[in-house]
Design an enzyme around this catalytic site. Structure first.
Site, PDB file in Angstrom:
ATOM      1  N   CYS A 120       0.881  -1.168   0.000  1.00  0.00           N
ATOM      2  CA  CYS A 120       0.000   0.000   0.000  1.00  0.00           C
ATOM      3  C   CYS A 120       0.920   1.220   0.000  1.00  0.00           C
ATOM      4  CB  CYS A 120      -0.917   0.016   1.223  1.00  0.00           C
ATOM      5  SG  CYS A 120      -2.303   1.179   1.010  1.00  0.00           S
ATOM      6  N   CYS A 122       0.082   4.181   1.863  1.00  0.00           N
ATOM      7  CA  CYS A 122      -0.214   5.152   2.935  1.00  0.00           C
ATOM      8  C   CYS A 122       0.924   5.370   3.920  1.00  0.00           C
ATOM      9  CB  CYS A 122      -1.510   4.797   3.656  1.00  0.00           C
ATOM     10  SG  CYS A 122      -1.632   3.103   4.201  1.00  0.00           S
ATOM     11  N   CYS A 130      -3.746   6.245   0.588  1.00  0.00           N
ATOM     12  CA  CYS A 130      -3.302   4.962   0.041  1.00  0.00           C
ATOM     13  C   CYS A 130      -2.974   5.028  -1.456  1.00  0.00           C
ATOM     14  CB  CYS A 130      -4.359   3.894   0.283  1.00  0.00           C
ATOM     15  SG  CYS A 130      -4.776   3.686   2.022  1.00  0.00           S
ATOM     16  N   LYS A 195     -11.855  -5.463   3.192  1.00  0.00           N
ATOM     17  CA  LYS A 195     -11.251  -4.597   4.209  1.00  0.00           C
ATOM     18  C   LYS A 195     -12.191  -3.432   4.466  1.00  0.00           C
ATOM     19  CE  LYS A 195      -7.117  -1.808   5.088  1.00  0.00           C
ATOM     20  NZ  LYS A 195      -5.794  -1.420   4.593  1.00  0.00           N
ATOM     21  N   ARG A 205      -2.226   3.180  13.081  1.00  0.00           N
ATOM     22  CA  ARG A 205      -1.779   4.397  12.418  1.00  0.00           C
ATOM     23  C   ARG A 205      -0.744   5.141  13.257  1.00  0.00           C
ATOM     24  NH1 ARG A 205      -7.626   5.741   9.559  1.00  0.00           N
ATOM     25  NH2 ARG A 205      -7.655   3.780   8.382  1.00  0.00           N
ATOM     26  N   ARG A 217     -10.668   7.003   4.830  1.00  0.00           N
ATOM     27  CA  ARG A 217     -10.434   5.998   3.788  1.00  0.00           C
ATOM     28  C   ARG A 217     -11.747   5.422   3.240  1.00  0.00           C
ATOM     29  NH1 ARG A 217      -5.244   6.432   4.703  1.00  0.00           N
ATOM     30  NH2 ARG A 217      -4.042   5.377   6.332  1.00  0.00           N
ATOM     31  N   GLU A 233     -16.372  -8.283  -3.531  1.00  0.00           N
ATOM     32  CA  GLU A 233     -14.946  -7.931  -3.479  1.00  0.00           C
ATOM     33  C   GLU A 233     -14.075  -9.200  -3.528  1.00  0.00           C
ATOM     34  OE1 GLU A 233     -12.926  -5.450  -3.461  1.00  0.00           O
ATOM     35  OE2 GLU A 233     -14.034  -3.634  -2.965  1.00  0.00           O
ATOM     36  N   LYS A 248     -10.815  -8.215   7.131  1.00  0.00           N
ATOM     37  CA  LYS A 248     -10.191  -7.311   8.100  1.00  0.00           C
ATOM     38  C   LYS A 248     -11.141  -6.184   8.452  1.00  0.00           C
ATOM     39  CE  LYS A 248      -6.471  -4.057   8.286  1.00  0.00           C
ATOM     40  NZ  LYS A 248      -5.612  -3.251   7.494  1.00  0.00           N
ATOM     41  N   SER A 274      -5.160  -3.742  15.124  1.00  0.00           N
ATOM     42  CA  SER A 274      -4.565  -3.042  16.266  1.00  0.00           C
ATOM     43  C   SER A 274      -5.569  -2.690  17.355  1.00  0.00           C
ATOM     44  CB  SER A 274      -3.864  -1.785  15.759  1.00  0.00           C
ATOM     45  OG  SER A 274      -4.766  -0.974  15.019  1.00  0.00           O
ATOM     46  N   TYR A 313      -1.168  -9.414  16.616  1.00  0.00           N
ATOM     47  CA  TYR A 313      -0.070  -8.882  17.426  1.00  0.00           C
ATOM     48  C   TYR A 313       0.179  -9.767  18.639  1.00  0.00           C
ATOM     49  CZ  TYR A 313      -1.040  -5.066  14.311  1.00  0.00           C
ATOM     50  OH  TYR A 313      -1.250  -4.345  13.164  1.00  0.00           O
TER      51      TYR A 313
HETATM   52  C1  PBG Z   1      -2.484  -0.149   5.249  1.00  0.00           C
HETATM   53  C2  PBG Z   1      -2.926  -1.003   6.383  1.00  0.00           C
HETATM   54  C3  PBG Z   1      -3.655  -0.642   7.531  1.00  0.00           C
HETATM   55  C4  PBG Z   1      -3.717  -1.781   8.342  1.00  0.00           C
HETATM   56  C5  PBG Z   1      -3.055  -2.802   7.670  1.00  0.00           C
HETATM   57  N1  PBG Z   1      -2.581  -2.310   6.444  1.00  0.00           N
HETATM   58  C6  PBG Z   1      -4.182   0.659   7.984  1.00  0.00           C
HETATM   59  C7  PBG Z   1      -5.249   1.359   7.313  1.00  0.00           C
HETATM   60  O1  PBG Z   1      -5.919   0.876   6.402  1.00  0.00           O
HETATM   61  O2  PBG Z   1      -5.398   2.506   7.708  1.00  0.00           O
HETATM   62  C8  PBG Z   1      -4.370  -1.840   9.692  1.00  0.00           C
HETATM   63  C9  PBG Z   1      -3.907  -2.905  10.613  1.00  0.00           C
HETATM   64  C10 PBG Z   1      -4.238  -2.726  12.048  1.00  0.00           C
HETATM   65  O3  PBG Z   1      -5.022  -1.859  12.463  1.00  0.00           O
HETATM   66  O4  PBG Z   1      -3.679  -3.508  12.838  1.00  0.00           O
HETATM   67  N2  PBG Z   1      -3.443   0.196   4.315  1.00  0.00           N
HETATM   68 ZN    ZN Z   2      -3.230   2.171   2.806  1.00  0.00          ZN
END
Ligand code: PBG
Ligand code: ZN
Length: 327
Positions: A120, A122, A130, A195, A205, A217, A233, A248, A274, A313
């Protein structure tokens, strides 16, 4: 006393019998451990909102990967924080970028570890979005070209699996073609297929320093209320050549995991993100819940829903738990 014909508790009295009839069991092979790399040396910065998670320089990362292997975890996924960001995320597809250097260092020093890379822009763009912008709009097709360069560059550095997380349309086809043209026809694609635009990404982030400078996003990640759209998707990504698909976040989207696995039957990953981690950690640190027990329960639930692999994690903690408790 007819009810006695069905005594469900018969299989629950003896712990050994309970172990024998358990339907869902977590194993170390289910785990993928996310890691954050930063420039520098001997760095191990704690991420405040994710206790136990660190930003690491490459030397520290390599040592971490050795520990990951020794615990029996098969795979890591890498996220990079570059030394400089710009409008078009140049470090993402620089053959000497932070991720490319990290992959080479790991491959040189660590055996028996699957290295997955998140594709990605970002983390690499100055605006934190992104893709490439025109005004405040993320341009889909212009972004694809850069994602292809990023994926190919990761593969050249030695990545084992490419995981696009951008949610641009057409990225799986574009990346598949790019990889194949460069001879990487053996490298699988794990697409972040469903996602969602989730509030649970907040702590990530901080860790990846990728908060968008304006807006959000929602123009590319999915609306939280949608199920059929998630299936479309996933279907599209499979048609485009995804070898594995991801849902996700994980815990709040168990229904999506179940449907994706039942309908498509592909190897299915789920990302315990996270915010899911941070909430369990915070409650655990306050002794409001038994952290270890809830950690295992959260992951068993994700696996029970249908996930074959879980990005978490907690991976190291789970591996230690399994090494301690399994027979
Ligand atoms: C990048 C990405 C993100 C996560 C994984 N790849 C962040 C987002 O979309 O802002 C999030 C993972 C997490 O929160 O643990 N696009
Ligand atoms: Zn991204």
């Amino acid at each position: 006393m007819n009810f006695s014909i069905k005594r469900h508790r018969r299989l629950r009295y003896n712990p050994l019998v309970r172990d024998m009839v358990r339907e869902t069991v977590l194993t170390k092979n289910d785990l993928i451990y996310p890691l954050f790399v930063v420039p520098g040396e001997k760095i191990k910065n704690p991420v405040k909102s994710m206790p136990g998670v660190f930003q690491m320089s490459i030397d520290t990362l390599v040592e971490e990967c050795k520990e990951v292997v020794s615990l029996g975890i098969p795979a890591v996924i890498l996220f990079g924080i570059p030394s400089a960001k710009d409008e078009v995320g140049s470090d993402a597809y620089n053959d000497n970028g932070i991720i490319q250097q990290s992959i080479r260092a790991i491959k040189k020093e660590v055996k028996n570890l699957v290295v997955i890379t998140d594709v990605c822009l970002c983390e690499y763009t100055s605006h934190g979005h992104c893709g490439v912008l025109s005004g405040e709009e993320i341009l889909n097709d212009e972004t694809l070209k850069l994602l292809v360069k990023e994926a190919v560059s990761h593969a050249k550095a030695g990545a084992d699996i490419i995981a696009p997380s951008d949610m641009m349309d057409g990225r799986v086809t574009a990346i598949r073609e790019g990889l194949d043209e460069n001879g990487f026809y053996k490298i699988p694609i794990l697409s972040y297929a469903a996602k969602y635009a989730s509030g649970y990404y907040g702590p990530f982030r901080d860790a990846a320093e990728s908060t968008p400078a304006f807006g959000d996003r929602r123009s590319h990640q999915m609306d939280i209320g949608n199920v059929n759209e998630a299936l479309r998707e996933v279907e599209t990504d499979i048609e485009e050549g995804a070898d594995m698909v991801m849902v996700k976040p994980a815990g709040p989207y168990l229904d999506i995991i179940t449907k994706v696995k039942e309908i498509f039957g592909l190897p299915t990953a789920a990302y315990q993100v996270s915010g899911e981690y941070a909430m369990i950690k915070a409650a655990g640190m306050n002794n409001w819940i038994d952290e270890e027990r809830v950690m295992i329960e959260s992951l068993v639930s994700i696996k029970r829903a249908g996930a074959d692999m879980i990005l978490t994690y907690f991976a190291k903690d789970v591996a230690k738990y399994l090494n301690r408790t399994s027979k």
